[in-house]
Design a protein around this motif. Structure first.
Motif, PDB file in Angstrom:
ATOM      1  N   GLN A 260       0.685 -29.353 -21.168  1.00 28.92           N
ATOM      2  CA  GLN A 260       1.090 -30.192 -22.289  1.00 28.92           C
ATOM      3  C   GLN A 260      -0.107 -30.932 -22.878  1.00 28.92           C
ATOM      4  OE1 GLN A 260       4.061 -30.292 -23.686  1.00 28.92           O
ATOM      5  NE2 GLN A 260       3.526 -31.873 -25.196  1.00 28.92           N
ATOM      6  N   PHE A 261      -1.034 -31.346 -22.024  1.00 32.18           N
ATOM      7  CA  PHE A 261      -2.230 -32.053 -22.512  1.00 32.18           C
ATOM      8  C   PHE A 261      -3.047 -31.139 -23.420  1.00 32.18           C
ATOM      9  CE2 PHE A 261      -6.380 -34.029 -22.395  1.00 32.18           C
ATOM     10  CZ  PHE A 261      -6.088 -35.388 -22.361  1.00 32.18           C
TER      11      PHE A 261
ATOM     12  N   ALA B  97       2.237 -31.732 -12.345  1.00 39.08           N
ATOM     13  CA  ALA B  97       0.848 -31.826 -12.823  1.00 39.08           C
ATOM     14  C   ALA B  97       0.452 -30.574 -13.594  1.00 39.08           C
ATOM     15  CB  ALA B  97      -0.089 -32.052 -11.637  1.00 39.08           C
ATOM     16  N   ILE B  98       0.921 -29.409 -13.147  1.00 38.43           N
ATOM     17  CA  ILE B  98       0.638 -28.166 -13.874  1.00 38.43           C
ATOM     18  C   ILE B  98       1.226 -28.240 -15.280  1.00 38.43           C
ATOM     19  CG2 ILE B  98       1.099 -25.694 -13.960  1.00 38.43           C
ATOM     20  CD1 ILE B  98       1.034 -25.681 -10.884  1.00 38.43           C
ATOM     21  N   GLU B  99       2.467 -28.691 -15.368  1.00 36.35           N
ATOM     22  CA  GLU B  99       3.120 -28.811 -16.681  1.00 36.35           C
ATOM     23  C   GLU B  99       2.414 -29.850 -17.550  1.00 36.35           C
ATOM     24  OE1 GLU B  99       5.428 -26.781 -17.840  1.00 36.35           O
ATOM     25  OE2 GLU B  99       5.086 -25.739 -15.948  1.00 36.35           O
ATOM     26  N   ALA B 100       1.962 -30.939 -16.919  1.00 36.00           N
ATOM     27  CA  ALA B 100       1.265 -31.978 -17.679  1.00 36.00           C
ATOM     28  C   ALA B 100      -0.072 -31.465 -18.197  1.00 36.00           C
ATOM     29  CB  ALA B 100       1.056 -33.211 -16.795  1.00 36.00           C
TER      30      ALA B 100
ATOM     31  N   VAL C 249       1.275 -26.328 -28.994  1.00 34.10           N
ATOM     32  CA  VAL C 249       2.119 -25.163 -28.768  1.00 34.10           C
ATOM     33  C   VAL C 249       2.251 -24.927 -27.275  1.00 34.10           C
ATOM     34  CG1 VAL C 249       2.397 -22.695 -29.164  1.00 34.10           C
ATOM     35  CG2 VAL C 249       1.404 -24.140 -30.953  1.00 34.10           C
ATOM     36  N   GLN C 250       3.445 -24.692 -26.798  1.00 36.92           N
ATOM     37  CA  GLN C 250       3.708 -24.490 -25.385  1.00 36.92           C
ATOM     38  C   GLN C 250       4.536 -23.224 -25.197  1.00 36.92           C
ATOM     39  OE1 GLN C 250       5.544 -27.788 -23.491  1.00 36.92           O
ATOM     40  NE2 GLN C 250       5.403 -26.917 -21.434  1.00 36.92           N
TER      41      GLN C 250
END
Length: 204
Positions: free
Chosen positions: A124-125, A118-121, A167-168
């Motif tokens: 990404q969002f 969820a943190i990564e999502a 950008v990530q």
């Protein structure tokens, strides 16, 4: 002498007769109370016999409610994690409030793997609206590493221009390891499913 004798005889007979009558009447009066007492007692006995005694009903036995258990096997648990992780990945590439709400809800999921996903999502969002939820989630955990991940994601989303681009930042070594572990577990799970499918279709 004869008249006196006759008179005396008559007097004696009268006295004897009177005494007999008096004694008879006295005996009748003496036996009356028991009869009266019996007549007085009788209604009381009848009343007592007609009295209805209330009896308390027996307590109703209520059996205990059955205990419902919802224990997943390790395989079922992993399937739940994989399914939710896939949904998080789908939500992360969307651009609608409902998807972001679903991602933020999983930030406090009971399973750590889902929280990491969820943190990564959320990153990404790319919406700054996730920052308050990330900081709040960081306050609810005692895991130092996880707390850092929440705050790093919040800092990442607070950078200028992040919410307007995809950008990530590079993943940390721990995040890379977690992603690799999830991919390995998913691959092993898929291989097991293929193996079972082949065995079911080709019985010995």
């Amino acid at each position: 002498m004869r008249p006196k004798f006759i008179f005396a005889l008559i007097s004696s007979a009268a006295l004897i007769l009177g005494a007999a009558l008096f004694l008879k009447q006295h005996l009748q009066n003496a036996s009356a109370p028991p009869s009266i007492a019996a007549e007085i007692k009788s209604p009381a006995l009848v009343t007592a016999s007609n009295t209805v005694t209330s009896v308390a009903p027996a307590p109703t036995f209520i059996p205990p409610a059955p205990v419902v258990t919802n224990i997943l096997t390790p395989e079922q648990h992993q399937e739940v994690i994989d399914a939710e992780t896939d949904r998080l990945q789908e939500w992360s590439v969307n651009d609608d409030p409902a998807s972001l709400s679903n991602i933020l809800a999983d930030l406090t999921n009971s399973d750590k793997e889902i929280r990491v996903a969820a943190i990564e999502a959320a990153k990404q969002f790319g919406s700054a609206d996730a920052i308050p939820a990330l900081k709040a989630a960081a306050e609810t955990t005692d895991d130092v590493r996880e707390k850092i991940d929440y705050l790093e994601a919040a800092d990442f989303l607070s950078l200028p221009g992040i919410s307007d681009s995809n950008v990530q930042l590079p993943l940390t070594p721990e995040q890379i390891q977690a992603n690799a572990q999830r991919d390995a577990e998913r691959l092993a799970h898929d291989q097991d499913e293929v193996k079972h499918h082949i065995q079911d279709n080709n019985p010995p």
